[in-house]
Design an enzyme around this catalytic site. Structure first.
Site, short mmCIF file in Angstrom:
data_model
loop_
_atom_site.label_atom_id
_atom_site.label_comp_id
_atom_site.label_asym_id
_atom_site.label_seq_id
_atom_site.Cartn_x
_atom_site.Cartn_y
_atom_site.Cartn_z
N LYS A 160 0.85 -1.19 0.00
CA LYS A 160 0.00 0.00 0.00
C LYS A 160 0.88 1.24 0.00
CE LYS A 160 -4.28 -0.33 1.83
NZ LYS A 160 -5.14 -1.14 0.96
C1 LIG Z 1 -6.15 -2.00 0.42
C2 LIG Z 1 -6.29 -2.48 -0.98
C3 LIG Z 1 -6.96 -3.67 -1.30
C4 LIG Z 1 -7.65 -4.49 -0.25
O1 LIG Z 1 -6.76 -4.99 0.70
P1 LIG Z 1 -7.29 -5.33 2.16
O2 LIG Z 1 -6.11 -5.88 2.87
O3 LIG Z 1 -8.34 -6.36 1.99
O4 LIG Z 1 -7.81 -4.07 2.72
C5 LIG Z 1 -7.00 -4.07 -2.61
N1 LIG Z 1 -6.41 -3.34 -3.59
C6 LIG Z 1 -5.77 -2.20 -3.33
C7 LIG Z 1 -5.16 -1.44 -4.43
C8 LIG Z 1 -5.71 -1.74 -2.02
O5 LIG Z 1 -5.09 -0.59 -1.76
#
Ligand SMILES: *Cc1c(COP(=O)(O)O)cnc(C)c1O
Length: 317
Positions: A160
Site C-alpha cells: 500500500k
Molecule cells: C487495500 C487495498 C486492497 C484491499 O486490501 P485489504 O487488505 O483487503 O484491505 C485491494 N487493492 C488495493 C489497491 C488496495 O489498496
C-alpha cells in the site's frame, strides 16, 4: 463522538491532539511519494458495547513489509503500533464503525533528493468513523478500464504505497465520467487484475475464482478472509488463477472485496448484466457471514478480531 474529528492522533510515539498535529507546508511536495499506509476497520458491537478491529496484527505486519520494500526505516515494531492503535481508539472513545489509517512517510523532504536514503520514517495513526455498507443492499455497475494496472516491476502493487493510487484514481475518474460506479483494471498481459482499492472475485460454475497475487494485485487481507470463509463455511471450491475479461461477462456473480469496499456486489460489467442483475446467492451469504464475523456476533473466526476494550474507558494519563 459528536465532533467531526477525533480528539487524538498518534504521531511519532505521542498521542497528539488533533489541532496540534500540523506540518510545515514545504513538506508537502515529496513526503508521500514513498509513503506507505494501512487501511484497517473496527466494527461496533452494540450489545457488547465493544469495538472489534479486524486482523489488526496482519495489517501491521503488512505495514512493516511495505516499509521494508520502500526502504523506510523505523524503530517501531508492529507490536508497538498495535498497542498504540488500541490506546488511541480507546482514548477517542470510538463507539461506532471506525476506519484506522497508519501512515509511514518521509518527513522533512524539502531540499532533499528523492534518491537520498530517508531518515527514520514519520509515523501517524488516525481514526475516523466509517459505517459498514455490508447490509445496505448497494450494488455497483463497473467498466473495464482503458487504463492498465501497474505491475511489479513498475510500481509494486502488492504493497500500500500512496504513489500507486494514481493508477486507480485515473481508472475511477474515467469510470465515473463515463457513468459507471467503478472500474476493473487489466494487467499488462490483459488479465483481470483488480479494482481501485479492492480485489475482484467471480462465481462461475459453482466455484469462486480470483486472480493470483502475481497478476498485479495488492496482497489483500479481506481477499484471504473471503477465500477462507468460502472454503470452510460455504464449502465452495476456491481457485486462484488468471481471469480473462470475458469471464467477468459470463460470470454468475462478481464482487469486490477489501477493507474499504468490504464485500461489494457488482451487477453489471461493461453493460453486461451479471446473473439476474441482483446480489448473487454466494455474494449475499458471504456478506452476511462476514458482517457477523466482523462484529463478533458469532464465534467463528474469533482470532481475526481484536477487542479494543472501549467500554473499559479512557486510558490516557
Ligand atoms: C487495500 C487495498 C486492497 C484491499 O486490501 P485489504 O487488505 O483487503 O484491505 C485491494 N487493492 C488495493 C489497491 C488496495 O489498496
Amino acid at each position: 463522538m459528536a465532533d467531526t474529528h477525533p480528539t487524538y492522533l498518534w504521531w511519532n510515539g505521542e498521542q497528539v491532539r488533533w489541532e496540534d498535529a500540523t506540518v510545515h507546508v514545504t513538506d508537502l511536495a515529496w513526503s508521500t511519494v514513498g509513503a506507505v499506509f494501512e487501511g484497517i476497520r473496527g466494527y461496533w458491537n452494540e450489545e457488547q458495547q465493544e469495538l472489534y478491529v479486524f486482523r489488526l496484527q496482519d495489517h501491521l505486519d503488512r505495514l512493516m513489509d511495505s516499509m521494508r520494500l520502500v526502504r523506510l526505516p523505523t524503530t517501531y515494531s508492529a507490536e508497538d503500533l498495535l498497542a498504540a492503535t488500541l490506546t488511541l481508539i480507546r482514548d477517542n472513545e470510538s463507539r461506532e464503525d471506525t476506519y484506522i489509517r497508519p501512515l509511514a512517510y518521509s518527513a522533512g523532504t524539502s531540499g532533499k533528493r528523492l534518491s537520498d536514503a530517508p531518515a527514520d520514517a514519520a509515523l501517524l495513526i488516525n481514526t475516523n468513523p466509517m459505517p459498514s455498507k455490508l447490509s445496505s443492499g448497494e450494488t455497483m455497475k463497473v467498466k473495464v478500464s482503458s487504463w492498465t494496472r501497474i505491475s511489479d516491476n513498475v510500481m509494486p502493487p502488492r504493497i500500500k504505497n500512496i504513489s500507486n493510487y494514481r493508477n486507480g484514481q485515473l481508472a475511477s475518474m474515467e469510470a465515473k465520467a463515463d457513468g459507471y460506479d467503478g472500474a476493473i483494471l487489466l494487467s499488462p498481459q490483459g488479465k483481470v487484475s483488480e479494482a481501485p482499492g479492492a480485489c475482484v472475485m467471480i462465481v462461475r460454475h459453482g466455484k469462486l475464482l480470483t486472480p493470483p497475487v502475481t497478476d498485479g494485485i495488492l496482497e489483500s487481507i479481506t481477499r484471504d478472509a473471503v477465500m477462507t470463509m468460502a472454503r470452510e463455511s460455504l464449502g465452495l471450491d476456491v481457485v486462484e488463477r488468471s481471469l480473462d475479461r470475458t469471464e467477468l461477462y459470463l460470470a454468475d456473480e462478481v464482487f469486490l472485496c477489501g477493507t474499504a469496499f468490504e464485500i461489494s456486489p457488482i451487477v453489471e460489467v461493461d453493460r453486461y448484466q451479471i446473473g439476474d442483475g441482483a446480489i448473487g446467492d454466494v455474494t449475499g451469504r458471504l456478506q452476511t457471514l462476514f458482517e457477523s464475523v466482523l462484529r463478533g456476533t458469532e464465534d467463528r473466526y474469533a482470532s481475526w478480531r481484536t477487542p479494543v476494550g472501549v467500554a473499559a474507558g479512557v486510558t490516557a494519563d
